[in-house]
Design a protein around this motif. Sequence first.
Motif, PDB file in Angstrom:
ATOM      1  N   SER A   1      15.785  12.148 -17.696  1.00 51.25           N
ATOM      2  CA  SER A   1      14.944  11.251 -17.198  1.00 51.25           C
ATOM      3  C   SER A   1      14.755  11.091 -15.907  1.00 51.25           C
ATOM      4  CB  SER A   1      15.789   9.739 -17.475  1.00 51.25           C
ATOM      5  OG  SER A   1      16.774   9.528 -16.750  1.00 51.25           O
ATOM      6  N   GLY A   2      15.446  11.864 -15.049  1.00 49.71           N
ATOM      7  CA  GLY A   2      15.113  11.755 -13.528  1.00 49.71           C
ATOM      8  C   GLY A   2      14.037  13.013 -13.021  1.00 49.71           C
ATOM      9  N   ASN A   3      13.653  13.628 -14.078  1.00 48.01           N
ATOM     10  CA  ASN A   3      12.787  14.773 -13.912  1.00 48.01           C
ATOM     11  C   ASN A   3      11.562  14.163 -13.976  1.00 48.01           C
ATOM     12  OD1 ASN A   3      14.737  16.854 -13.286  1.00 48.01           O
ATOM     13  ND2 ASN A   3      14.408  17.644 -15.517  1.00 48.01           N
ATOM     14  N   VAL A   4      10.772  13.625 -12.795  1.00 47.99           N
ATOM     15  CA  VAL A   4       9.413  12.972 -12.972  1.00 47.99           C
ATOM     16  C   VAL A   4       8.623  13.355 -11.937  1.00 47.99           C
ATOM     17  CG1 VAL A   4      10.579  10.645 -13.721  1.00 47.99           C
ATOM     18  CG2 VAL A   4      10.570  11.082 -11.299  1.00 47.99           C
ATOM     19  N   LYS A   5       7.311  13.089 -12.210  1.00 48.43           N
ATOM     20  CA  LYS A   5       6.249  13.363 -11.292  1.00 48.43           C
ATOM     21  C   LYS A   5       6.094  12.099 -10.225  1.00 48.43           C
ATOM     22  CE  LYS A   5       3.158  15.798 -14.224  1.00 48.43           C
ATOM     23  NZ  LYS A   5       1.801  15.948 -14.885  1.00 48.43           N
ATOM     24  N   LYS A   6       5.911  12.528  -9.064  1.00 44.67           N
ATOM     25  CA  LYS A   6       5.701  11.499  -7.986  1.00 44.67           C
ATOM     26  C   LYS A   6       4.865  10.328  -8.536  1.00 44.67           C
ATOM     27  CE  LYS A   6       5.192  12.910  -3.573  1.00 44.67           C
ATOM     28  NZ  LYS A   6       4.755  13.833  -2.639  1.00 44.67           N
ATOM     29  N   ILE A   7       3.686  10.427  -9.160  1.00 49.00           N
ATOM     30  CA  ILE A   7       2.777   9.356  -9.573  1.00 49.00           C
ATOM     31  C   ILE A   7       3.601   8.403 -10.458  1.00 49.00           C
ATOM     32  CG2 ILE A   7       1.851  10.901 -11.556  1.00 49.00           C
ATOM     33  CD1 ILE A   7       0.226   8.234  -9.195  1.00 49.00           C
TER      34      ILE A   7
ATOM     35  N   HIS B   1       0.942  -1.057   0.127  1.00 46.05           N
ATOM     36  CA  HIS B   1       0.073  -0.209  -0.179  1.00 46.05           C
ATOM     37  C   HIS B   1       0.902   1.235   0.098  1.00 46.05           C
ATOM     38  CE1 HIS B   1      -3.635   2.020   0.811  1.00 46.05           C
ATOM     39  NE2 HIS B   1      -3.162   2.962   1.569  1.00 46.05           N
ATOM     40  N   ILE B   2       0.479   2.089  -0.749  1.00 45.83           N
ATOM     41  CA  ILE B   2       1.237   3.491  -0.896  1.00 45.83           C
ATOM     42  C   ILE B   2       0.165   4.395  -0.685  1.00 45.83           C
ATOM     43  CG2 ILE B   2       2.350   5.371  -2.440  1.00 45.83           C
ATOM     44  CD1 ILE B   2       4.328   3.066  -3.525  1.00 45.83           C
ATOM     45  N   GLN B   3       0.627   5.345   0.185  1.00 45.33           N
ATOM     46  CA  GLN B   3      -0.260   6.818   0.308  1.00 45.33           C
ATOM     47  C   GLN B   3       0.618   7.816  -0.194  1.00 45.33           C
ATOM     48  OE1 GLN B   3      -1.005   7.021   4.778  1.00 45.33           O
ATOM     49  NE2 GLN B   3      -3.112   6.261   4.439  1.00 45.33           N
ATOM     50  N   LEU B   4      -0.127   8.378  -1.117  1.00 45.67           N
ATOM     51  CA  LEU B   4       0.634   9.490  -1.986  1.00 45.67           C
ATOM     52  C   LEU B   4      -0.180  10.645  -2.065  1.00 45.67           C
ATOM     53  CD1 LEU B   4       3.161   9.641  -4.007  1.00 45.67           C
ATOM     54  CD2 LEU B   4       1.469   9.314  -5.704  1.00 45.67           C
ATOM     55  N   TYR B   5       0.637  11.699  -1.467  1.00 50.17           N
ATOM     56  CA  TYR B   5       0.222  13.096  -1.700  1.00 50.17           C
ATOM     57  C   TYR B   5       0.881  13.844  -2.744  1.00 50.17           C
ATOM     58  CZ  TYR B   5       3.844  13.874   1.758  1.00 50.17           C
ATOM     59  OH  TYR B   5       5.167  13.945   2.337  1.00 50.17           O
ATOM     60  N   GLN B   6       0.344  15.006  -3.044  1.00 44.10           N
ATOM     61  CA  GLN B   6       0.973  15.859  -4.306  1.00 44.10           C
ATOM     62  C   GLN B   6       1.326  14.806  -5.522  1.00 44.10           C
ATOM     63  OE1 GLN B   6       3.393  18.281  -1.637  1.00 44.10           O
ATOM     64  NE2 GLN B   6       2.647  19.790  -2.720  1.00 44.10           N
ATOM     65  N   PRO B   7       0.624  14.199  -5.907  1.00 40.19           N
ATOM     66  CA  PRO B   7       0.999  13.024  -7.127  1.00 40.19           C
ATOM     67  C   PRO B   7       1.372  13.614  -8.262  1.00 40.19           C
ATOM     68  CG  PRO B   7      -1.348  13.301  -7.055  1.00 40.19           C
ATOM     69  CD  PRO B   7      -0.902  13.998  -5.683  1.00 40.19           C
ATOM     70  N   ASN B   8       1.182  14.987  -8.518  1.00 40.38           N
ATOM     71  CA  ASN B   8       1.558  15.491  -9.630  1.00 40.38           C
ATOM     72  C   ASN B   8       2.714  16.494  -9.383  1.00 40.38           C
ATOM     73  OD1 ASN B   8      -0.102  14.256 -11.665  1.00 40.38           O
ATOM     74  ND2 ASN B   8      -1.868  15.457 -10.663  1.00 40.38           N
ATOM     75  N   SER B   9       3.355  16.579  -8.229  1.00 46.18           N
ATOM     76  CA  SER B   9       4.573  17.236  -7.965  1.00 46.18           C
ATOM     77  C   SER B   9       5.765  16.591  -8.819  1.00 46.18           C
ATOM     78  CB  SER B   9       4.951  17.504  -6.479  1.00 46.18           C
ATOM     79  OG  SER B   9       3.950  18.004  -5.990  1.00 46.18           O
TER      80      SER B   9
END
Length: 298
Positions: free
Chosen positions: A230-236, A187-195
């Motif tokens: 390639s390391g610039n990614v959204k948290k999601i 289970h992952i709880q994720l906030y600000q997924p598009n940061s």
Amino acid sequence: MKILITGALGYIGTELLYRLSKRSDITVYAVDNNLESIKSRLGFLLRFPNIHFINADITNTSDVKKLPKVDRIVHLAAVVGYVSCGETPDLARLTNILGTHNIADLQTPTVFLSTGSVYGEIGNECDESIELNPQTLYAETKVDGERIIKNTRHVILRPATAFGLSFKVRHDLLVHTLIQNAINNNHIQLYQPNSMRSFYSVQKLAELCEHVCDTFEKFENNILNVGCESGNVKKIDIVSMIQQYHDFNLEIIDGKDLDTRDYNVRYDKLKTLWRDYDENFPEKIESIVEYYKKWKKS
């Protein structure tokens, strides 16, 4: 060439020591005062004859003045991250500011590890010309460190968030934390997924430090964002990469990270100075997943 590394038994430092252990043309002075690190990692590294360890505290002016004269310093010693700095603010200021003063006073060409956190919240593309806007004590101390280190010959690196397997794995890094939650809790709880976040492996950071020491004059007086596209990614996006190797439930929740970075970092300056800057971030996720899976008994 003689190189002195502060914080040498830390996450990046141990990786750099291992790289330099293979160099017969380099004598390394590894400086650290963390007893746990000395007990757990120094034994392996001392098998290499070009590595010499010094138990010294960079906040102790007397200790620093006794350090050997060298050709380069890689200054890694720091209280790292906004969580650790928030928990030990006095130690953070002492280490990250006074310690850097002491190193700068040696007047030796120095590679200084700052952080991309110095930019704060931008929400756009970010190059080295962006005005600094630190939002945490950690970032504030690194801004002070940059100012201090400019008093000597220097190269300032502002790295993306480190990740990856090393002789000392850090388990509190975002990529590693998400993977641990996926494996241990399914289970992952994720906030600000598009940061947007930026990541760069500990191996590439160590490789760059070595390269800058070898070609210091080419880099001298530069401030460089360190990472790759390639390391610039959204948290999601990170979560989606993990799902390729382990199944888990995802829950999007309300919340905000005190480290308010949310921008697409540009690495144009680094590219012009180091053609080997690039790496494939998604390809490295599998090995980290497999590492944490080994913690669980079948």
